[in-house]
Design a protein around this motif. Structure first.
Motif, PDB file in Angstrom:
ATOM      1  N   THR A   1       0.802  -1.234   0.000  1.00  0.00           N
ATOM      2  CA  THR A   1       0.000   0.000   0.000  1.00  0.00           C
ATOM      3  C   THR A   1       0.834   1.282   0.000  1.00  0.00           C
ATOM      4  OG1 THR A   1      -0.135  -0.146   2.395  1.00  0.00           O
ATOM      5  CG2 THR A   1      -2.007  -1.008   1.164  1.00  0.00           C
ATOM      6  N   ALA A   2       2.042   1.221   0.597  1.00  0.00           N
ATOM      7  CA  ALA A   2       2.849   2.448   0.693  1.00  0.00           C
ATOM      8  C   ALA A   2       4.345   2.122   0.547  1.00  0.00           C
ATOM      9  CB  ALA A   2       2.550   3.146   2.006  1.00  0.00           C
ATOM     10  N   HIS A   3       5.126   2.290   1.603  1.00  0.00           N
ATOM     11  CA  HIS A   3       6.585   2.074   1.511  1.00  0.00           C
ATOM     12  C   HIS A   3       6.988   0.618   1.316  1.00  0.00           C
ATOM     13  CE1 HIS A   3       6.618   5.972   3.566  1.00  0.00           C
ATOM     14  NE2 HIS A   3       7.799   6.119   3.010  1.00  0.00           N
TER      15      HIS A   3
ATOM     16  N   ALA B   1       2.339  12.455  11.363  1.00  0.00           N
ATOM     17  CA  ALA B   1       2.472  13.688  12.148  1.00  0.00           C
ATOM     18  C   ALA B   1       3.858  13.732  12.799  1.00  0.00           C
ATOM     19  CB  ALA B   1       1.379  13.758  13.222  1.00  0.00           C
ATOM     20  N   LEU B   2       4.258  12.617  13.410  1.00  0.00           N
ATOM     21  CA  LEU B   2       5.573  12.566  14.049  1.00  0.00           C
ATOM     22  C   LEU B   2       6.685  12.676  13.001  1.00  0.00           C
ATOM     23  CD1 LEU B   2       4.798   9.708  16.600  1.00  0.00           C
ATOM     24  CD2 LEU B   2       5.339  12.086  17.191  1.00  0.00           C
ATOM     25  N   ASP B   3       6.513  11.944  11.889  1.00  0.00           N
ATOM     26  CA  ASP B   3       7.536  11.980  10.832  1.00  0.00           C
ATOM     27  C   ASP B   3       7.702  13.399  10.277  1.00  0.00           C
ATOM     28  OD1 ASP B   3       7.934   9.230  11.060  1.00  0.00           O
ATOM     29  OD2 ASP B   3       6.579   8.738   9.408  1.00  0.00           O
TER      30      ASP B   3
ATOM     31  N   ALA C   1       9.889   8.978  13.281  1.00  0.00           N
ATOM     32  CA  ALA C   1       9.243   8.766  14.584  1.00  0.00           C
ATOM     33  C   ALA C   1      10.092   7.937  15.567  1.00  0.00           C
ATOM     34  CB  ALA C   1       7.862   8.146  14.390  1.00  0.00           C
ATOM     35  N   PRO C   2      10.754   6.850  15.133  1.00  0.00           N
ATOM     36  CA  PRO C   2      11.572   6.110  16.104  1.00  0.00           C
ATOM     37  C   PRO C   2      12.749   6.950  16.641  1.00  0.00           C
ATOM     38  CG  PRO C   2      11.265   4.819  14.088  1.00  0.00           C
ATOM     39  CD  PRO C   2      10.664   6.155  13.842  1.00  0.00           C
ATOM     40  N   LYS C   3      13.244   7.872  15.802  1.00  0.00           N
ATOM     41  CA  LYS C   3      14.343   8.744  16.262  1.00  0.00           C
ATOM     42  C   LYS C   3      13.807   9.767  17.268  1.00  0.00           C
ATOM     43  CE  LYS C   3      16.351   7.540  12.007  1.00  0.00           C
ATOM     44  NZ  LYS C   3      15.803   7.507  10.651  1.00  0.00           N
TER      45      LYS C   3
ATOM     46  N   ALA D   1       2.728   1.358  16.946  1.00  0.00           N
ATOM     47  CA  ALA D   1       2.591   0.466  18.112  1.00  0.00           C
ATOM     48  C   ALA D   1       3.955   0.088  18.690  1.00  0.00           C
ATOM     49  CB  ALA D   1       1.834  -0.801  17.720  1.00  0.00           C
ATOM     50  N   ALA D   2       5.011   0.231  17.900  1.00  0.00           N
ATOM     51  CA  ALA D   2       6.360  -0.109  18.379  1.00  0.00           C
ATOM     52  C   ALA D   2       6.850   0.870  19.446  1.00  0.00           C
ATOM     53  CB  ALA D   2       7.328  -0.117  17.196  1.00  0.00           C
ATOM     54  N   ASN D   3       6.168   1.994  19.607  1.00  0.00           N
ATOM     55  CA  ASN D   3       6.660   3.034  20.520  1.00  0.00           C
ATOM     56  C   ASN D   3       6.457   2.657  21.992  1.00  0.00           C
ATOM     57  OD1 ASN D   3       6.441   5.629  22.162  1.00  0.00           O
ATOM     58  ND2 ASN D   3       7.254   6.361  20.207  1.00  0.00           N
TER      59      ASN D   3
ATOM     60  N   ALA E   1       3.946  -5.281  13.427  1.00  0.00           N
ATOM     61  CA  ALA E   1       3.388  -3.962  13.722  1.00  0.00           C
ATOM     62  C   ALA E   1       3.326  -3.101  12.466  1.00  0.00           C
ATOM     63  CB  ALA E   1       4.213  -3.272  14.802  1.00  0.00           C
ATOM     64  N   GLY E   2       4.418  -3.037  11.742  1.00  0.00           N
ATOM     65  CA  GLY E   2       4.444  -2.256  10.506  1.00  0.00           C
ATOM     66  C   GLY E   2       3.827  -3.076   9.375  1.00  0.00           C
ATOM     67  N   ASP E   3       3.784  -2.481   8.200  1.00  0.00           N
ATOM     68  CA  ASP E   3       3.184  -3.170   7.055  1.00  0.00           C
ATOM     69  C   ASP E   3       3.957  -4.446   6.743  1.00  0.00           C
ATOM     70  OD1 ASP E   3       1.496  -1.092   6.996  1.00  0.00           O
ATOM     71  OD2 ASP E   3       2.314  -0.149   5.201  1.00  0.00           O
TER      72      ASP E   3
HETATM   73  P1  ATP Z   1      -0.702   2.444   6.785  1.00  0.00           P
HETATM   74  O1  ATP Z   1      -0.870   2.223   5.321  1.00  0.00           O
HETATM   75  O2  ATP Z   1      -1.416   1.439   7.630  1.00  0.00           O
HETATM   76  O3  ATP Z   1      -0.940   3.831   7.195  1.00  0.00           O
HETATM   77  P2  ATP Z   1       2.116   2.784   6.898  1.00  0.00           P
HETATM   78  O4  ATP Z   1       2.475   2.763   5.477  1.00  0.00           O
HETATM   79  O5  ATP Z   1       2.156   4.057   7.564  1.00  0.00           O
HETATM   80  O6  ATP Z   1       0.775   2.022   7.100  1.00  0.00           O
HETATM   81  P3  ATP Z   1       3.346   1.208   8.997  1.00  0.00           P
HETATM   82  O7  ATP Z   1       4.561   0.371   8.748  1.00  0.00           O
HETATM   83  O8  ATP Z   1       2.141   0.557   9.549  1.00  0.00           O
HETATM   84  O9  ATP Z   1       3.141   1.816   7.578  1.00  0.00           O
HETATM   85  O10 ATP Z   1       3.739   2.416   9.941  1.00  0.00           O
HETATM   86  C1  ATP Z   1       4.841   3.237   9.674  1.00  0.00           C
HETATM   87  C2  ATP Z   1       4.825   4.409  10.642  1.00  0.00           C
HETATM   88  O11 ATP Z   1       5.186   3.941  11.955  1.00  0.00           O
HETATM   89  C3  ATP Z   1       5.816   5.489  10.266  1.00  0.00           C
HETATM   90  O12 ATP Z   1       5.181   6.746  10.361  1.00  0.00           O
HETATM   91  C4  ATP Z   1       6.895   5.347  11.337  1.00  0.00           C
HETATM   92  O13 ATP Z   1       7.573   6.550  11.603  1.00  0.00           O
HETATM   93  C5  ATP Z   1       6.076   4.868  12.526  1.00  0.00           C
HETATM   94  N1  ATP Z   1       6.911   4.244  13.561  1.00  0.00           N
HETATM   95  C6  ATP Z   1       7.762   3.211  13.425  1.00  0.00           C
HETATM   96  N2  ATP Z   1       8.415   2.964  14.598  1.00  0.00           N
HETATM   97  C7  ATP Z   1       7.937   3.872  15.494  1.00  0.00           C
HETATM   98  C8  ATP Z   1       8.214   4.178  16.870  1.00  0.00           C
HETATM   99  N3  ATP Z   1       9.109   3.502  17.548  1.00  0.00           N
HETATM  100  N4  ATP Z   1       7.535   5.189  17.444  1.00  0.00           N
HETATM  101  C9  ATP Z   1       6.600   5.903  16.763  1.00  0.00           C
HETATM  102  N5  ATP Z   1       6.309   5.682  15.471  1.00  0.00           N
HETATM  103  C10 ATP Z   1       6.972   4.687  14.835  1.00  0.00           C
END
Ligand code: ATP
Ligand code: FE2
Length: 328
Positions: free
Chosen positions: A9-11, A159-161, A174-176, A255-257, A283-285
């Motif tokens: 869907t994205a990255h 928002a965090l990014d 966001a993780p940074k 959710a990793a936060n 947690a991520g895609d």
């Molecule tokens: P969706 O299509 O569901 O919106 P997505 O493409 O955003 O998914 P995911 O892999 O679900 O992908 O989420 C990525 C996001 O999670 C990014 O914005 C990333 O910065 C954030 N993220 C990853 N690790 C952490 C962390 N430790 N704390 C906060 N945010 C985090």
């Protein structure tokens, strides 16, 4: 029965193989990296996905110790997402149906929820689904995953990014921010909850302004997390109370936060609710979540004709018939 699921869907271009019992046999991915200082460029990400598709499919099959002949169903992320990225996944999935006629399209958000239920064992949770593009408080009611609250602008991760990008961090920022927050102190920021909905953009703009005026980045990282996460926990708690449920599932990339997890733990302990976080790998895609949701979709009798397969870039969570849950 084995399902091969494709996430795009994205990255992330991800491919997973999952069996009918919910055993994850493999979960491989290749992530598009945006240029420093840039967000995602949809066409570039789509190109990336096409380039890596074959090798990620192969890695995933190899890791699972199976070949395409062993796969019964192919599932793909039908939406929501960026059209060039979704097309890359769709095309690969349709191509792979020459090995098995069976194709199903999966809602990406529903897949985040289902992999969360599978891996945590929660039955009927209030779901806090927080990723880059999405922020929703969801729960099952009368045949669908209903959305009880959500962001009115950007997703929490984005928002965090975005704030991270403004202070010079690279993606994913966001993780940074989470690391930098460990050495920060509270500065006052606005708090924007409207009913059950959230708004993050104005707070991000405020943080960027404070940064330009010389506020320490550690303090801003700490405070932006505190305020955005508190808003989210507040609406989740309200959903929990009004729905009379007793489980909370945290899923999606954010959710990793650790700080967010901690805030949820405190709230749930006080309410005597069970709290679980989806394991980091899911947690991520990822492709495994598409494969698992693919199994559920297939078993509930839904199919897509490969010749008519399409993408739904704006497909909402609550538009999906959840045929595999009768009652919980
Ligand atoms: P969706 O299509 O569901 O919106 P997505 O493409 O955003 O998914 P995911 O892999 O679900 O992908 O989420 C990525 C996001 O999670 C990014 O914005 C990333 O910065 C954030 N993220 C990853 N690790 C952490 C962390 N430790 N704390 C906060 N945010 C985090
Ligand atoms: Fe996602």
């Amino acid at each position: 029965m084995l399902c091969l699921g494709i996430e795009s869907t994205a990255h992330t271009f991800g491919v997973g193989v999952v069996d009918e019992m919910g055993n994850v046999l493999s979960n491989e991915k290749d992530v598009y990296k945006s240029k420093p200082g840039w967000g995602i460029i949809p066409m570039e990400a789509g190109k990336h996905h096409r380039k890596v598709a074959d090798s990620v499919v192969k890695q995933s099959l190899d890791k699972a110790g199976v070949s395409m002949d062993d796969i019964d169903v192919v599932a793909y992320s039908r939406g929501p997402g960026l059209p060039p990225c979704l097309h890359a996944g769709l095309n690969k999935a349709v191509e792979l149906t020459k090995f098995t006629g069976n194709l199903v399209g999966v809602n990406h958000c529903v897949a985040h929820i289902e992999i969360g239920r599978l891996t945590t064992g929660l039955k009927n949770p209030v779901v806090s689904y927080v990723s880059g593009g999405n922020t929703q408080i969801i729960s099952f009611a009368e045949g669908r995953y209903r959305c009880f609250g959500e962001t009115m602008d950007v997703g929490l991760g984005n928002a965090l990014d975005k704030f991270g990008r403004a202070i010079g961090l690279d993606f994913p920022q966001a993780p940074k921010i989470e690391q930098l927050a460990n050495n920060g102190k509270w500065v006052n920021l606005p708090y924007v909850v409207k009913g059950m909905d959230l708004s993050f953009s104005g707070i991000v703009t405020e943080c960027i302004k404070r940064y330009e005026k010389g506020e320490k980045i550690e303090n801003l990282c700490f405070s932006i997390q505190e305020v955005l996460f508190s808003m989210l926990v507040e609406v989740t708690e309200r959903a929990l109370a009004h729905l009379g449920k007793s489980e909370v599932l945290l899923t999606g990339g954010v959710a990793a936060n650790k700080r967010l997890q901690e805030m949820y733990e405190v709230m749930c302990r006080e309410r005597k609710a069970k709290f679980k976080v989806v394991p980091k790998e899911f947690a991520g895609d990822n492709g495994a979540m598409i494969a698992w949701a693919g199994i559920l979709t297939y078993k509930s009798g839904q199919r897509i004709n490969p010749k008519k397969a399409d993408i739904l870039p704006r497909w909402r969570t609550d538009e999906v018939e959840i045929g595999w849950i009768r009652k919980i």
